[in-house]
Write an enzyme that holds these catalytic residues in place. Structure first.
Site, PDB file in Angstrom:
ATOM      1  N   THR A  67     -34.761   2.543  23.875  1.00 11.95           N
ATOM      2  CA  THR A  67     -34.887   1.128  23.532  1.00 11.95           C
ATOM      3  C   THR A  67     -36.060   0.889  22.588  1.00 11.95           C
ATOM      4  OG1 THR A  67     -35.469  -1.030  24.468  1.00 11.95           O
ATOM      5  CG2 THR A  67     -36.161   0.882  25.727  1.00 11.95           C
ATOM      6  N   ASP A  68     -35.973  -0.194  21.824  1.00 11.86           N
ATOM      7  CA  ASP A  68     -37.097  -0.572  20.956  1.00 11.86           C
ATOM      8  C   ASP A  68     -38.327  -0.989  21.767  1.00 11.86           C
ATOM      9  OD1 ASP A  68     -36.155  -3.014  21.932  1.00 11.86           O
ATOM     10  OD2 ASP A  68     -35.884  -3.946  19.961  1.00 11.86           O
ATOM     11  N   GLU A  69     -38.119  -1.277  23.063  1.00 14.98           N
ATOM     12  CA  GLU A  69     -39.254  -1.738  23.879  1.00 14.98           C
ATOM     13  C   GLU A  69     -40.321  -0.659  24.054  1.00 14.98           C
ATOM     14  OE1 GLU A  69     -38.593  -4.115  27.291  1.00 14.98           O
ATOM     15  OE2 GLU A  69     -36.764  -4.999  26.498  1.00 14.98           O
ATOM     16  N   TYR A  96     -40.541  -1.282  33.109  1.00 14.88           N
ATOM     17  CA  TYR A  96     -39.273  -0.834  32.509  1.00 14.88           C
ATOM     18  C   TYR A  96     -39.522  -0.026  31.243  1.00 14.88           C
ATOM     19  CZ  TYR A  96     -35.246  -1.007  29.409  1.00 14.88           C
ATOM     20  OH  TYR A  96     -34.258  -0.661  28.516  1.00 14.88           O
ATOM     21  N   LYS A 132     -38.873   4.009  30.339  1.00 19.60           N
ATOM     22  CA  LYS A 132     -38.032   4.481  29.232  1.00 19.60           C
ATOM     23  C   LYS A 132     -38.851   5.370  28.290  1.00 19.60           C
ATOM     24  CE  LYS A 132     -34.275   3.504  28.401  1.00 19.60           C
ATOM     25  NZ  LYS A 132     -32.991   4.139  28.827  1.00 19.60           N
TER      26      LYS A 132
HETATM   27  P1  NAD Z   1     -26.847  -2.030  32.577  1.00 21.49           P
HETATM   28  O1  NAD Z   1     -27.909  -2.371  33.574  1.00 21.49           O
HETATM   29  O2  NAD Z   1     -25.812  -3.033  32.222  1.00 21.49           O
HETATM   30  O3  NAD Z   1     -26.053  -0.723  33.090  1.00 21.49           O
HETATM   31  C1  NAD Z   1     -26.699   0.376  33.658  1.00 21.49           C
HETATM   32  C2  NAD Z   1     -25.649   1.256  34.325  1.00 21.49           C
HETATM   33  O4  NAD Z   1     -26.312   2.421  34.846  1.00 21.49           O
HETATM   34  C3  NAD Z   1     -24.941   0.592  35.505  1.00 21.49           C
HETATM   35  O5  NAD Z   1     -23.542   0.854  35.446  1.00 21.49           O
HETATM   36  C4  NAD Z   1     -25.551   1.258  36.724  1.00 21.49           C
HETATM   37  O6  NAD Z   1     -24.679   1.331  37.840  1.00 21.49           O
HETATM   38  C5  NAD Z   1     -25.871   2.645  36.176  1.00 21.49           C
HETATM   39  N1  NAD Z   1     -26.955   3.305  36.913  1.00 21.49           N
HETATM   40  C6  NAD Z   1     -28.167   2.785  37.252  1.00 21.49           C
HETATM   41  N2  NAD Z   1     -28.868   3.699  37.964  1.00 21.49           N
HETATM   42  C7  NAD Z   1     -28.102   4.816  38.034  1.00 21.49           C
HETATM   43  C8  NAD Z   1     -28.287   6.106  38.620  1.00 21.49           C
HETATM   44  N3  NAD Z   1     -29.409   6.419  39.286  1.00 21.49           N
HETATM   45  N4  NAD Z   1     -27.304   7.016  38.494  1.00 21.49           N
HETATM   46  C9  NAD Z   1     -26.154   6.720  37.835  1.00 21.49           C
HETATM   47  N5  NAD Z   1     -25.909   5.512  37.298  1.00 21.49           N
HETATM   48  C10 NAD Z   1     -26.885   4.583  37.378  1.00 21.49           C
HETATM   49  O7  NAD Z   1     -27.628  -1.504  31.296  1.00 21.49           O
HETATM   50  P2  NAD Z   1     -27.281  -1.660  29.736  1.00 21.49           P
HETATM   51  O8  NAD Z   1     -27.812  -2.943  29.250  1.00 21.49           O
HETATM   52  O9  NAD Z   1     -25.863  -1.310  29.530  1.00 21.49           O
HETATM   53  O10 NAD Z   1     -28.207  -0.512  29.141  1.00 21.49           O
HETATM   54  C11 NAD Z   1     -27.721   0.820  29.031  1.00 21.49           C
HETATM   55  C12 NAD Z   1     -28.814   1.684  28.421  1.00 21.49           C
HETATM   56  O11 NAD Z   1     -29.181   1.182  27.144  1.00 21.49           O
HETATM   57  C13 NAD Z   1     -30.102   1.707  29.257  1.00 21.49           C
HETATM   58  O12 NAD Z   1     -30.608   3.027  29.209  1.00 21.49           O
HETATM   59  C14 NAD Z   1     -31.025   0.751  28.516  1.00 21.49           C
HETATM   60  O13 NAD Z   1     -32.369   1.137  28.693  1.00 21.49           O
HETATM   61  C15 NAD Z   1     -30.572   0.948  27.087  1.00 21.49           C
HETATM   62  N6  NAD Z   1     -30.756  -0.212  26.180  1.00 21.49           N
HETATM   63  C16 NAD Z   1     -30.268  -1.433  26.516  1.00 21.49           C
HETATM   64  C17 NAD Z   1     -30.390  -2.488  25.605  1.00 21.49           C
HETATM   65  C18 NAD Z   1     -29.835  -3.856  25.925  1.00 21.49           C
HETATM   66  O14 NAD Z   1     -30.037  -4.779  25.136  1.00 21.49           O
HETATM   67  N7  NAD Z   1     -29.110  -4.053  27.004  1.00 21.49           N
HETATM   68  C19 NAD Z   1     -31.025  -2.290  24.393  1.00 21.49           C
HETATM   69  C20 NAD Z   1     -31.527  -1.016  24.089  1.00 21.49           C
HETATM   70  C21 NAD Z   1     -31.365   0.013  24.990  1.00 21.49           C
HETATM   71  O1  TDX Z   2     -33.836 -16.375  32.099  1.00 20.85           O
HETATM   72  C1  TDX Z   2     -34.374 -15.870  31.089  1.00 20.85           C
HETATM   73  N1  TDX Z   2     -35.129 -16.667  30.283  1.00 20.85           N
HETATM   74  C2  TDX Z   2     -35.773 -16.189  29.178  1.00 20.85           C
HETATM   75  O2  TDX Z   2     -36.458 -16.943  28.469  1.00 20.85           O
HETATM   76  C3  TDX Z   2     -34.219 -14.485  30.751  1.00 20.85           C
HETATM   77  C4  TDX Z   2     -33.387 -13.574  31.605  1.00 20.85           C
HETATM   78  C5  TDX Z   2     -34.861 -14.033  29.622  1.00 20.85           C
HETATM   79  N2  TDX Z   2     -35.630 -14.843  28.861  1.00 20.85           N
HETATM   80  C6  TDX Z   2     -36.304 -14.298  27.659  1.00 20.85           C
HETATM   81  C7  TDX Z   2     -37.114 -13.039  27.894  1.00 20.85           C
HETATM   82  C8  TDX Z   2     -36.964 -12.311  26.579  1.00 20.85           C
HETATM   83  O3  TDX Z   2     -37.944 -12.776  25.667  1.00 20.85           O
HETATM   84  O4  TDX Z   2     -35.257 -13.914  26.758  1.00 20.85           O
HETATM   85  C9  TDX Z   2     -35.593 -12.707  26.076  1.00 20.85           C
HETATM   86  C10 TDX Z   2     -34.516 -11.676  26.356  1.00 20.85           C
HETATM   87  O5  TDX Z   2     -34.639 -11.326  27.727  1.00 20.85           O
HETATM   88  P1  TDX Z   2     -33.682 -10.226  28.409  1.00 20.85           P
HETATM   89  O6  TDX Z   2     -32.263 -10.611  28.174  1.00 20.85           O
HETATM   90  O7  TDX Z   2     -34.162 -10.018  29.795  1.00 20.85           O
HETATM   91  O8  TDX Z   2     -33.946  -8.949  27.475  1.00 20.85           O
HETATM   92  P2  TDX Z   2     -35.286  -8.156  27.089  1.00 20.85           P
HETATM   93  O9  TDX Z   2     -36.351  -8.344  28.084  1.00 20.85           O
HETATM   94  O10 TDX Z   2     -35.576  -8.471  25.641  1.00 20.85           O
HETATM   95  O11 TDX Z   2     -34.737  -6.633  27.216  1.00 20.85           O
HETATM   96  C11 TDX Z   2     -33.416  -6.279  26.724  1.00 20.85           C
HETATM   97  O12 TDX Z   2     -33.509  -5.630  25.484  1.00 20.85           O
HETATM   98  C12 TDX Z   2     -34.059  -4.337  25.457  1.00 20.85           C
HETATM   99  C13 TDX Z   2     -32.696  -5.372  27.722  1.00 20.85           C
HETATM  100  O13 TDX Z   2     -32.579  -6.030  28.979  1.00 20.85           O
HETATM  101  C14 TDX Z   2     -33.368  -4.039  27.852  1.00 20.85           C
HETATM  102  O14 TDX Z   2     -32.628  -3.188  28.727  1.00 20.85           O
HETATM  103  C15 TDX Z   2     -33.427  -3.418  26.477  1.00 20.85           C
HETATM  104  O15 TDX Z   2     -34.137  -2.203  26.519  1.00 20.85           O
END
Ligand code: NAD
Ligand code: TDX
Length: 339
Positions: free
Chosen positions: A125-127, A153, A157
Protein backbone atom coordinates in the site's frame (compact mmCIF):
# COMPACT_ATOMS: atom_id res chain seq x y z
CA UNK A 1 -0.19 -21.72 -14.64
CA UNK A 2 -1.38 -22.38 -11.06
CA UNK A 3 -1.78 -19.25 -8.96
CA UNK A 4 -2.60 -19.09 -5.26
CA UNK A 5 -4.48 -15.88 -4.52
CA UNK A 6 -4.71 -15.20 -0.78
CA UNK A 7 -7.45 -12.95 0.59
CA UNK A 8 -9.54 -13.60 -2.52
CA UNK A 9 -12.84 -13.38 -0.60
CA UNK A 10 -12.12 -9.74 0.22
CA UNK A 11 -12.56 -6.58 -1.82
CA UNK A 12 -9.53 -6.35 -4.12
CA UNK A 13 -8.69 -10.08 -4.01
CA UNK A 14 -12.14 -11.07 -5.31
CA UNK A 15 -11.96 -8.53 -8.12
CA UNK A 16 -8.52 -9.97 -8.96
CA UNK A 17 -9.90 -13.54 -9.02
CA UNK A 18 -12.62 -12.44 -11.48
CA UNK A 19 -10.07 -10.56 -13.58
CA UNK A 20 -7.67 -13.51 -13.79
CA UNK A 21 -10.33 -16.14 -14.59
CA UNK A 22 -11.61 -13.94 -17.40
CA UNK A 23 -8.28 -12.77 -18.84
CA UNK A 24 -6.45 -16.10 -18.47
CA UNK A 25 -9.04 -18.86 -19.03
CA UNK A 26 -6.25 -21.49 -19.10
CA UNK A 27 -4.98 -20.61 -15.58
CA UNK A 28 -5.99 -22.37 -12.38
CA UNK A 29 -6.75 -19.97 -9.55
CA UNK A 30 -6.68 -21.27 -5.97
CA UNK A 31 -8.17 -18.83 -3.50
CA UNK A 32 -6.91 -19.20 0.07
CA UNK A 33 -8.87 -17.14 2.59
CA UNK A 34 -9.51 -17.35 6.33
CA UNK A 35 -12.93 -15.68 5.95
CA UNK A 36 -12.44 -13.12 8.67
CA UNK A 37 -15.19 -10.51 9.16
CA UNK A 38 -13.88 -8.93 5.90
CA UNK A 39 -14.07 -12.11 3.85
CA UNK A 40 -17.38 -13.02 2.26
CA UNK A 41 -17.72 -16.27 0.39
CA UNK A 42 -20.95 -15.17 -1.29
CA UNK A 43 -18.79 -12.66 -3.19
CA UNK A 44 -17.22 -15.61 -5.02
CA UNK A 45 -20.57 -17.29 -5.80
CA UNK A 46 -20.27 -16.72 -9.55
CA UNK A 47 -16.95 -18.59 -9.84
CA UNK A 48 -17.43 -21.40 -7.32
CA UNK A 49 -18.42 -23.88 -10.06
CA UNK A 50 -15.67 -22.80 -12.46
CA UNK A 51 -13.44 -25.89 -12.97
CA UNK A 52 -10.37 -23.61 -13.00
CA UNK A 53 -11.19 -22.25 -9.52
CA UNK A 54 -10.79 -23.74 -6.07
CA UNK A 55 -11.62 -22.11 -2.72
CA UNK A 56 -9.78 -23.17 0.43
CA UNK A 57 -10.68 -21.79 3.85
CA UNK A 58 -7.31 -21.35 5.51
CA UNK A 59 -5.32 -18.91 7.65
CA UNK A 60 -2.06 -17.76 6.02
CA UNK A 61 -0.47 -18.08 9.48
CA UNK A 62 -1.33 -21.83 9.57
CA UNK A 63 2.04 -23.23 8.45
CA UNK A 64 0.93 -26.85 8.26
CA UNK A 65 -2.19 -26.00 6.26
CA UNK A 66 -0.30 -23.70 3.89
CA UNK A 67 2.44 -26.29 3.24
CA UNK A 68 -0.20 -28.97 2.59
CA UNK A 69 -1.89 -26.71 0.04
CA UNK A 70 1.44 -26.11 -1.73
CA UNK A 71 2.03 -29.88 -1.84
CA UNK A 72 -1.40 -30.39 -3.41
CA UNK A 73 -1.38 -27.52 -5.88
CA UNK A 74 2.28 -26.92 -6.87
CA UNK A 75 1.63 -23.20 -7.43
CA UNK A 76 3.71 -21.30 -9.97
CA UNK A 77 2.87 -18.00 -8.31
CA UNK A 78 1.43 -16.61 -5.09
CA UNK A 79 -0.32 -13.24 -4.99
CA UNK A 80 -0.80 -12.17 -1.38
CA UNK A 81 -3.80 -9.94 -0.74
CA UNK A 82 -4.63 -11.49 2.66
CA UNK A 83 -4.36 -8.85 5.33
CA UNK A 84 -6.14 -6.99 8.05
CA UNK A 85 -6.80 -3.83 6.05
CA UNK A 86 -8.70 -1.27 8.11
CA UNK A 87 -6.67 1.51 9.74
CA UNK A 88 -9.30 2.29 12.41
CA UNK A 89 -9.37 -1.33 13.57
CA UNK A 90 -5.56 -1.34 13.81
CA UNK A 91 -5.77 1.64 16.17
CA UNK A 92 -8.19 -0.26 18.42
CA UNK A 93 -6.25 -3.55 18.37
CA UNK A 94 -2.91 -3.83 16.55
CA UNK A 95 -2.11 -7.46 17.45
CA UNK A 96 -4.02 -9.30 14.70
CA UNK A 97 -2.47 -6.90 12.17
CA UNK A 98 1.02 -7.96 13.21
CA UNK A 99 0.02 -11.62 13.16
CA UNK A 100 -1.62 -11.74 9.74
CA UNK A 101 0.23 -9.01 7.89
CA UNK A 102 3.76 -9.87 9.04
CA UNK A 103 3.80 -13.45 10.35
CA UNK A 104 1.36 -14.63 7.68
CA UNK A 105 3.54 -13.12 4.94
CA UNK A 106 6.59 -14.95 6.30
CA UNK A 107 4.72 -18.29 6.40
CA UNK A 108 3.68 -17.88 2.75
CA UNK A 109 7.23 -17.03 1.70
CA UNK A 110 8.66 -19.96 3.69
CA UNK A 111 6.30 -22.24 1.78
CA UNK A 112 7.48 -20.65 -1.48
CA UNK A 113 11.10 -21.39 -0.51
CA UNK A 114 10.28 -24.94 0.53
CA UNK A 115 8.36 -25.89 -2.59
CA UNK A 116 9.83 -23.50 -5.19
CA UNK A 117 7.96 -20.76 -6.98
CA UNK A 118 8.27 -18.61 -10.11
CA UNK A 119 6.94 -15.48 -8.39
CA UNK A 120 5.76 -14.30 -4.98
CA UNK A 121 3.86 -11.02 -5.27
CA UNK A 122 3.13 -8.88 -2.22
CA UNK A 123 0.15 -6.53 -2.47
CA UNK A 124 1.24 -3.54 -0.42
CA UNK A 125 0.00 0.00 0.00
CA UNK A 126 0.99 3.64 -0.46
CA UNK A 127 0.47 4.04 3.30
CA UNK A 128 3.96 2.61 3.91
CA UNK A 129 5.33 5.99 2.75
CA UNK A 130 3.47 7.88 5.49
CA UNK A 131 1.79 11.09 4.35
CA UNK A 132 2.47 14.27 2.41
CA UNK A 133 1.64 17.82 3.52
CA UNK A 134 -1.44 19.49 2.04
CA UNK A 135 0.51 22.61 1.08
CA UNK A 136 3.01 20.77 -1.18
CA UNK A 137 0.94 19.52 -4.15
CA UNK A 138 4.23 19.13 -6.06
CA UNK A 139 5.28 16.16 -3.88
CA UNK A 140 4.44 12.53 -4.74
CA UNK A 141 5.42 9.09 -3.44
CA UNK A 142 7.97 7.37 -5.67
CA UNK A 143 9.40 3.88 -5.12
CA UNK A 144 12.45 5.47 -3.43
CA UNK A 145 10.45 7.55 -0.93
CA UNK A 146 11.56 6.36 2.54
CA UNK A 147 9.23 4.08 4.51
CA UNK A 148 7.72 6.25 7.25
CA UNK A 149 4.54 4.81 8.69
CA UNK A 150 1.80 6.32 10.86
CA UNK A 151 -0.61 3.59 12.00
CA UNK A 152 -0.24 0.04 13.29
CA UNK A 153 -1.81 -1.03 9.97
CA UNK A 154 0.73 0.75 7.78
CA UNK A 155 3.57 -0.33 10.06
CA UNK A 156 2.52 -3.96 9.72
CA UNK A 157 2.38 -3.60 5.92
CA UNK A 158 5.80 -1.93 5.91
CA UNK A 159 7.18 -4.73 8.11
CA UNK A 160 5.89 -7.24 5.57
CA UNK A 161 7.48 -5.30 2.67
CA UNK A 162 10.85 -5.29 4.45
CA UNK A 163 10.59 -9.05 5.00
CA UNK A 164 9.71 -9.60 1.34
CA UNK A 165 12.81 -7.70 0.22
CA UNK A 166 14.90 -9.57 2.82
CA UNK A 167 13.69 -12.95 1.50
CA UNK A 168 14.70 -11.80 -1.98
CA UNK A 169 18.18 -10.71 -0.95
CA UNK A 170 18.91 -13.48 1.55
CA UNK A 171 17.22 -16.46 -0.08
CA UNK A 172 16.91 -15.31 -3.69
CA UNK A 173 13.10 -15.59 -3.57
CA UNK A 174 11.69 -14.17 -6.83
CA UNK A 175 9.48 -11.41 -5.42
CA UNK A 176 7.72 -8.27 -6.57
CA UNK A 177 5.81 -5.69 -4.53
CA UNK A 178 3.06 -3.29 -5.62
CA UNK A 179 2.13 -0.24 -3.54
CA UNK A 180 -1.25 1.05 -4.57
CA UNK A 181 -3.34 4.05 -3.55
CA UNK A 182 -6.93 3.86 -2.25
CA UNK A 183 -9.13 1.53 -4.30
CA UNK A 184 -12.89 1.78 -4.80
CA UNK A 185 -15.45 -0.32 -6.67
CA UNK A 186 -17.70 -3.39 -6.25
CA UNK A 187 -17.45 -5.60 -3.14
CA UNK A 188 -15.73 -2.88 -1.05
CA UNK A 189 -16.49 -3.68 2.60
CA UNK A 190 -18.86 -1.04 4.04
CA UNK A 191 -16.53 0.03 6.83
CA UNK A 192 -14.34 2.00 4.36
CA UNK A 193 -15.12 5.59 3.38
CA UNK A 194 -16.85 5.25 -0.01
CA UNK A 195 -19.08 2.18 0.62
CA UNK A 196 -19.88 3.37 4.17
CA UNK A 197 -21.10 6.72 2.85
CA UNK A 198 -23.16 5.08 0.08
CA UNK A 199 -24.81 2.63 2.49
CA UNK A 200 -25.46 5.29 5.16
CA UNK A 201 -26.94 7.64 2.53
CA UNK A 202 -29.29 4.87 1.40
CA UNK A 203 -30.43 4.46 5.03
CA UNK A 204 -30.61 8.26 5.59
CA UNK A 205 -28.10 7.81 8.40
CA UNK A 206 -25.48 10.41 9.47
CA UNK A 207 -22.31 10.48 7.35
CA UNK A 208 -19.37 10.52 9.79
CA UNK A 209 -16.53 12.66 8.40
CA UNK A 210 -13.32 12.64 10.44
CA UNK A 211 -11.92 16.02 11.50
CA UNK A 212 -12.69 18.66 8.89
CA UNK A 213 -12.75 16.22 5.96
CA UNK A 214 -9.74 17.90 4.36
CA UNK A 215 -7.56 14.79 4.13
CA UNK A 216 -6.68 13.83 0.57
CA UNK A 217 -6.68 10.32 -0.90
CA UNK A 218 -5.64 9.24 -4.41
CA UNK A 219 -8.50 7.02 -5.68
CA UNK A 220 -8.13 4.18 -8.20
CA UNK A 221 -10.87 1.98 -9.63
CA UNK A 222 -10.24 -1.58 -8.43
CA UNK A 223 -10.10 -3.13 -11.92
CA UNK A 224 -7.19 -0.80 -12.81
CA UNK A 225 -5.31 -2.12 -9.77
CA UNK A 226 -6.02 -5.72 -10.81
CA UNK A 227 -4.67 -5.04 -14.31
CA UNK A 228 -1.52 -3.54 -12.79
CA UNK A 229 -0.87 -6.63 -10.66
CA UNK A 230 -1.52 -8.90 -13.65
CA UNK A 231 1.14 -6.95 -15.60
CA UNK A 232 3.64 -6.98 -12.72
CA UNK A 233 3.45 -10.73 -12.09
CA UNK A 234 3.97 -11.46 -15.80
CA UNK A 235 6.32 -8.69 -16.95
CA UNK A 236 7.65 -6.97 -13.81
CA UNK A 237 11.29 -7.30 -12.79
CA UNK A 238 12.04 -9.60 -9.85
CA UNK A 239 13.15 -7.70 -6.74
CA UNK A 240 11.37 -4.49 -7.76
CA UNK A 241 8.66 -2.34 -6.18
CA UNK A 242 5.97 -0.75 -8.39
CA UNK A 243 3.80 2.15 -7.26
CA UNK A 244 0.24 2.07 -8.63
CA UNK A 245 -2.01 5.14 -8.70
CA UNK A 246 -4.04 7.20 -11.11
CA UNK A 247 -3.31 10.84 -10.16
CA UNK A 248 -6.81 11.22 -8.83
CA UNK A 249 -6.55 13.14 -5.58
CA UNK A 250 -9.70 14.16 -3.76
CA UNK A 251 -10.58 15.59 -0.36
CA UNK A 252 -12.74 13.30 1.75
CA UNK A 253 -15.43 15.94 2.15
CA UNK A 254 -15.71 16.38 -1.63
CA UNK A 255 -16.20 12.62 -2.07
CA UNK A 256 -18.92 12.56 0.58
CA UNK A 257 -20.72 15.54 -0.99
CA UNK A 258 -20.49 13.91 -4.41
CA UNK A 259 -22.07 10.70 -3.07
CA UNK A 260 -24.92 12.74 -1.47
CA UNK A 261 -25.46 14.50 -4.78
CA UNK A 262 -25.45 11.29 -6.85
CA UNK A 263 -27.97 9.68 -4.49
CA UNK A 264 -30.14 12.78 -4.14
CA UNK A 265 -29.55 13.02 -0.39
CA UNK A 266 -29.10 16.27 1.59
CA UNK A 267 -25.63 17.35 2.70
CA UNK A 268 -27.19 17.91 6.13
CA UNK A 269 -26.55 14.17 6.69
CA UNK A 270 -22.83 15.02 6.97
CA UNK A 271 -21.66 14.88 10.59
CA UNK A 272 -18.17 15.93 11.55
CA UNK A 273 -16.80 13.51 14.14
CA UNK A 274 -13.61 13.12 16.14
CA UNK A 275 -10.54 12.80 13.93
CA UNK A 276 -8.70 9.48 13.43
CA UNK A 277 -5.61 9.29 15.70
CA UNK A 278 -2.44 9.96 13.69
CA UNK A 279 -4.58 10.66 10.61
CA UNK A 280 -2.48 10.83 7.42
CA UNK A 281 -3.12 14.11 5.56
CA UNK A 282 -2.41 13.30 1.92
CA UNK A 283 -1.48 10.31 -0.20
CA UNK A 284 -0.36 10.82 -3.80
CA UNK A 285 1.35 8.21 -5.97
CA UNK A 286 3.78 8.86 -8.79
CA UNK A 287 3.08 5.94 -11.18
CA UNK A 288 5.82 6.84 -13.72
CA UNK A 289 7.77 3.60 -13.22
CA UNK A 290 4.90 1.20 -13.94
CA UNK A 291 3.84 3.36 -16.87
CA UNK A 292 7.32 3.52 -18.43
CA UNK A 293 8.36 -0.07 -17.73
CA UNK A 294 5.10 -1.96 -18.14
CA UNK A 295 2.89 0.43 -20.12
CA UNK A 296 0.22 0.55 -17.39
CA UNK A 297 -2.25 3.42 -17.32
CA UNK A 298 -5.54 3.67 -15.44
CA UNK A 299 -8.57 3.22 -17.70
CA UNK A 300 -11.48 4.30 -15.50
CA UNK A 301 -11.94 8.00 -14.79
CA UNK A 302 -13.18 8.79 -11.28
CA UNK A 303 -16.37 10.45 -12.58
CA UNK A 304 -17.32 7.19 -14.34
CA UNK A 305 -15.94 4.84 -11.67
CA UNK A 306 -17.90 6.42 -8.83
CA UNK A 307 -21.14 6.27 -10.87
CA UNK A 308 -20.50 2.58 -11.67
CA UNK A 309 -19.73 1.91 -8.00
CA UNK A 310 -22.88 3.63 -6.73
CA UNK A 311 -24.97 1.74 -9.29
CA UNK A 312 -23.38 -1.51 -8.15
CA UNK A 313 -24.37 -0.84 -4.52
CA UNK A 314 -27.90 0.03 -5.64
CA UNK A 315 -28.18 -3.16 -7.70
CA UNK A 316 -26.55 -5.43 -5.11
CA UNK A 317 -28.34 -4.44 -1.90
CA UNK A 318 -28.51 -8.05 -0.78
CA UNK A 319 -24.69 -8.28 -0.70
CA UNK A 320 -24.21 -5.35 1.71
CA UNK A 321 -27.45 -5.84 3.65
CA UNK A 322 -26.23 -9.35 4.58
CA UNK A 323 -23.01 -7.76 5.81
CA UNK A 324 -24.79 -5.18 7.89
CA UNK A 325 -27.09 -7.81 9.40
CA UNK A 326 -24.15 -10.17 9.95
CA UNK A 327 -25.86 -12.96 7.96
CA UNK A 328 -22.94 -13.31 5.56
CA UNK A 329 -20.89 -14.81 8.37
CA UNK A 330 -23.12 -17.87 8.38
CA UNK A 331 -22.93 -18.25 4.58
CA UNK A 332 -20.00 -20.68 4.71
CA UNK A 333 -21.78 -22.91 7.23
CA UNK A 334 -24.97 -22.76 5.21
CA UNK A 335 -23.12 -23.63 1.98
CA UNK A 336 -20.63 -26.15 3.28
CA UNK A 337 -22.03 -27.29 6.61
CA UNK A 338 -18.89 -26.66 8.63
CA UNK A 339 -17.07 -23.74 10.23
P1 NAD B 1 -10.22 -6.69 2.68
O1 NAD B 1 -10.16 -6.43 4.15
O2 NAD B 1 -11.45 -6.36 1.91
O3 NAD B 1 -9.93 -8.26 2.42
C1 NAD B 1 -8.95 -8.97 3.11
C2 NAD B 1 -9.17 -10.46 2.88
O4 NAD B 1 -8.11 -11.18 3.53
C3 NAD B 1 -10.48 -10.98 3.47
O5 NAD B 1 -11.12 -11.86 2.54
C4 NAD B 1 -10.05 -11.75 4.70
O6 NAD B 1 -10.91 -12.83 5.04
C5 NAD B 1 -8.67 -12.25 4.28
N1 NAD B 1 -7.79 -12.51 5.42
C6 NAD B 1 -7.55 -11.71 6.49
N2 NAD B 1 -6.71 -12.34 7.35
C7 NAD B 1 -6.39 -13.53 6.79
C8 NAD B 1 -5.55 -14.62 7.18
N3 NAD B 1 -4.87 -14.59 8.34
N4 NAD B 1 -5.45 -15.68 6.36
C9 NAD B 1 -6.13 -15.73 5.19
N5 NAD B 1 -6.97 -14.76 4.79
C10 NAD B 1 -7.07 -13.66 5.57
O7 NAD B 1 -8.93 -5.99 2.07
P2 NAD B 1 -8.72 -5.25 0.66
O8 NAD B 1 -9.16 -3.85 0.77
O9 NAD B 1 -9.26 -6.12 -0.41
O10 NAD B 1 -7.13 -5.25 0.60
C11 NAD B 1 -6.43 -6.35 0.03
C12 NAD B 1 -4.94 -6.06 0.10
O11 NAD B 1 -4.65 -4.86 -0.62
C13 NAD B 1 -4.43 -5.84 1.53
O12 NAD B 1 -3.16 -6.45 1.61
C14 NAD B 1 -4.31 -4.32 1.63
O13 NAD B 1 -3.27 -3.98 2.53
C15 NAD B 1 -3.95 -3.95 0.21
N6 NAD B 1 -4.37 -2.60 -0.23
C16 NAD B 1 -5.65 -2.19 -0.10
C17 NAD B 1 -6.03 -0.94 -0.59
C18 NAD B 1 -7.46 -0.46 -0.49
O14 NAD B 1 -7.73 0.68 -0.86
N7 NAD B 1 -8.41 -1.26 -0.05
C19 NAD B 1 -5.09 -0.12 -1.19
C20 NAD B 1 -3.77 -0.57 -1.30
C21 NAD B 1 -3.43 -1.82 -0.83
O1 TDX C 1 -16.14 6.94 8.49
C1 TDX C 1 -15.11 7.40 7.95
N1 TDX C 1 -14.95 8.75 7.88
C2 TDX C 1 -13.84 9.33 7.34
O2 TDX C 1 -13.73 10.57 7.30
C3 TDX C 1 -14.09 6.55 7.40
C4 TDX C 1 -14.23 5.06 7.44
C5 TDX C 1 -12.99 7.16 6.84
N2 TDX C 1 -12.85 8.51 6.82
C6 TDX C 1 -11.64 9.11 6.21
C7 TDX C 1 -10.33 8.55 6.71
C8 TDX C 1 -9.45 8.65 5.48
O3 TDX C 1 -8.88 9.95 5.42
O4 TDX C 1 -11.69 8.77 4.81
C9 TDX C 1 -10.39 8.47 4.32
C10 TDX C 1 -10.40 7.07 3.74
O5 TDX C 1 -10.54 6.18 4.85
P1 TDX C 1 -10.56 4.59 4.65
O6 TDX C 1 -11.61 4.23 3.67
O7 TDX C 1 -10.59 3.98 6.00
O8 TDX C 1 -9.16 4.34 3.91
P2 TDX C 1 -7.65 4.69 4.30
O9 TDX C 1 -7.48 4.86 5.75
O10 TDX C 1 -7.20 5.80 3.38
O11 TDX C 1 -6.93 3.30 3.86
C11 TDX C 1 -7.30 2.63 2.63
O12 TDX C 1 -6.36 2.88 1.62
C12 TDX C 1 -5.09 2.30 1.76
C13 TDX C 1 -7.43 1.12 2.86
O13 TDX C 1 -8.40 0.86 3.86
C14 TDX C 1 -6.11 0.50 3.18
O14 TDX C 1 -6.24 -0.92 3.31
C15 TDX C 1 -5.16 0.82 2.05
O15 TDX C 1 -3.87 0.34 2.35
Amino acid sequence: MNIIVTGGAGFIGSNFVFHMLEKHPDYRIICLDKLTYAGNLSTLKSVMDNPNFRFVKLDICDREGVYKLFEEEHPDMVVNFAAESHVDRSIKDPSVFLQTNIIGTSVLMDACREYGIKRYHQVSTDEVYGDLPLDRPDLFFTETTPIHTSSPYSSSKAGADLLVMAYHRTFGLPVTISRCSNNYGPYHFPEKLIPLMIVNCLHDKPLPVYGEGLNVRDWLYVEDHCRAIDLIIHNGTVGEVYNVGGHNEMKNIDIVKLICHELGKPESLITYVQDRKGHDMRYAIDPTKIHNELGWLPETKFADGIKKTISWYLENREWWEEIISGDYQTYYERMYGQS
